[in-house]
Write a protein that holds these residues in place. Structure first.
Motif, PDB file in Angstrom:
ATOM      1  N   ASP A 270       0.379   6.133  -3.157  1.00 49.31           N
ATOM      2  CA  ASP A 270       1.083   4.880  -3.478  1.00 49.31           C
ATOM      3  C   ASP A 270       0.545   3.786  -2.565  1.00 49.31           C
ATOM      4  N   LYS A 271      -0.269   2.908  -3.125  1.00 52.64           N
ATOM      5  CA  LYS A 271      -1.008   1.917  -2.317  1.00 52.64           C
ATOM      6  C   LYS A 271      -0.248   0.620  -2.074  1.00 52.64           C
ATOM      7  N   ARG A 272       1.018   0.547  -2.504  1.00 47.46           N
ATOM      8  CA  ARG A 272       1.754  -0.714  -2.376  1.00 47.46           C
ATOM      9  C   ARG A 272       1.821  -1.177  -0.918  1.00 47.46           C
ATOM     10  N   ASP A 273       1.587  -2.458  -0.724  1.00 42.22           N
ATOM     11  CA  ASP A 273       1.616  -3.022   0.624  1.00 42.22           C
ATOM     12  C   ASP A 273       1.861  -4.522   0.494  1.00 42.22           C
ATOM     13  N   TYR A 274       3.102  -4.961   0.759  1.00 43.27           N
ATOM     14  CA  TYR A 274       3.424  -6.375   0.593  1.00 43.27           C
ATOM     15  C   TYR A 274       4.725  -6.695   1.327  1.00 43.27           C
ATOM     16  N   ILE A 275       4.930  -7.985   1.618  1.00 43.39           N
ATOM     17  CA  ILE A 275       6.221  -8.460   2.122  1.00 43.39           C
ATOM     18  C   ILE A 275       6.767  -9.445   1.098  1.00 43.39           C
ATOM     19  N   VAL A 276       8.092  -9.498   0.992  1.00 45.68           N
ATOM     20  CA  VAL A 276       8.719 -10.204  -0.130  1.00 45.68           C
ATOM     21  C   VAL A 276       9.715 -11.240   0.373  1.00 45.68           C
ATOM     22  N   SER A 277       9.726 -12.396  -0.297  1.00 42.92           N
ATOM     23  CA  SER A 277      10.740 -13.424  -0.042  1.00 42.92           C
ATOM     24  C   SER A 277      11.878 -13.285  -1.052  1.00 42.92           C
TER      25      SER A 277
END
Length: 314
Positions: A270-277
């Motif tokens: 699972d390659k997901r890599d992010y920060i969310v507003s």
């Protein structure tokens, strides 16, 4: 409170439905659940006594099944889905037909004045830019079949209009239909029962949200539908854009014997890599009520009951 609505929830006996359906009933709505009971559990047994609750066993992909059920619905909440990349990869046809095509069928069958409130996943953001928050205007670049089917379903729903979509962070917390495979739930389960975990790519970040706060987001959207309609909303804890390593550091505060380390080789599928507003939904007056620490404390209690040892000898 919003006026009392008649609500159809497809897949309402799942992880989210088992928390959301009782919350909708408590708020005074009339709820019908359509579910195939794929996982052979009875997570809605405790609401069967409610006079405003009904349940239909069947497939959310079946137009024949849907037609009579949507006739009286003010609002449809399509929860029926194969959730998560591994499950979708294991049955790609069922993933596409449930996650996307069943929603396209609803879009076609519903009249313009019937409302849709739909959960999707913020995994649609895929791999974010370093240090840059993903907002609802960030281009969607899903990297899994699961992410792609949900992104396509969301596009159809928002294009149709009279709809709200919630892009959910990784959900955690106890529910009558439990999912131990979700990241926080999984890590706490390992911390309780194995006391150790080996992390692949521990710097990968994502956002998290308590399952009861997801249910609260739906109630919030029902109450403020006219002002929130026709837009997507990220739903997550703004103080919990954490890497897997940072998540383990939070867990160890509650379980000091928990040991975690980075794997010297290998990678996370699972390659997901992010920060969310989450600013857009917060600007409408929504605020989460449950912290990551609250969820970890709750899961530790839950795992004293749940031991996923069906296939073990001890």
């Amino acid at each position: 409170m919003a006026d009392s609505k008649t609500i159809l929830v497809t897949g309402g006996a799942g992880y989210l439905g088992s928390i959301l359906v009782p919350a909708l009933l408590d708020a005074g709505h009339t709820v019908t659940v359509l579910d195939s009971f794929l996982f052979r559990q009875a997570p809605l047994a405790h609401v069967c006594a409610h006079p405003n609750f009904d349940i239909v066993r069947g497939d959310a992909r079946s137009e024949e099944m849907l037609r009579p059920l949507i006739k009286n619905a003010d609002v449809v909440i399509p929860l029926a889905a194969l959730v998560g990349a591994p499950l979708c990869d294991a049955d790609t046809l069922a993933a596409a037909s449930t996650n996307r095509d069943a929603v396209l069928t609803l879009v076609r069958l519903l009249s313009k004045d019937q409302r849709i409130m739909m959960p999707v996943t913020n995994s649609g953001y895929g791999i974010g830019e370093k240090g840059k928050f993903c907002t609802e205007d960030t281009p969607l670049r899903p990297i899994s079949l699961y992410g792609r089917t949900k992104v396509e379903a969301e596009a159809a729903v928002l294009e149709r209009g009279n709809a709200i979509s919630f892009r959910l962070a990784t959900v955690f917390g106890m529910a009558p239909r439990m999912r131990i495979d979700l990241l926080v739930n999984d890590f706490v389960h390992r911390a309780v029962h194995d006391r150790a975990i080996v992390l692949f790519e521990p710097h990968f970040k994502r956002n998290y949200i308590h399952i009861r706060d997801v249910a609260r987001a739906f109630l919030h959207g029902l109450d403020r539908f006219e002002t929130m309609r026709d837009r997507p909303y990220n739903v997550g804890l703004s103080d919990a854009n954490l890497s897997k390593w940072e998540l383990c550091e939070v867990i160890v505060r509650h379980l000091p014997k928990f040991v975690f380390m980075e794997a010297p080789i290998g990678e996370d599928p699972d390659k997901r890599d992010y920060i969310v507003s989450n600013e857009r939904i917060e600007a409408t007056g929504y605020a989460p009520a449950f912290s990551l620490d609250d969820g970890i404390r709750e899961l530790i209690k839950g795992y004293r009951m749940l031991r996923n040892g069906r296939y073990g000898n001890v």
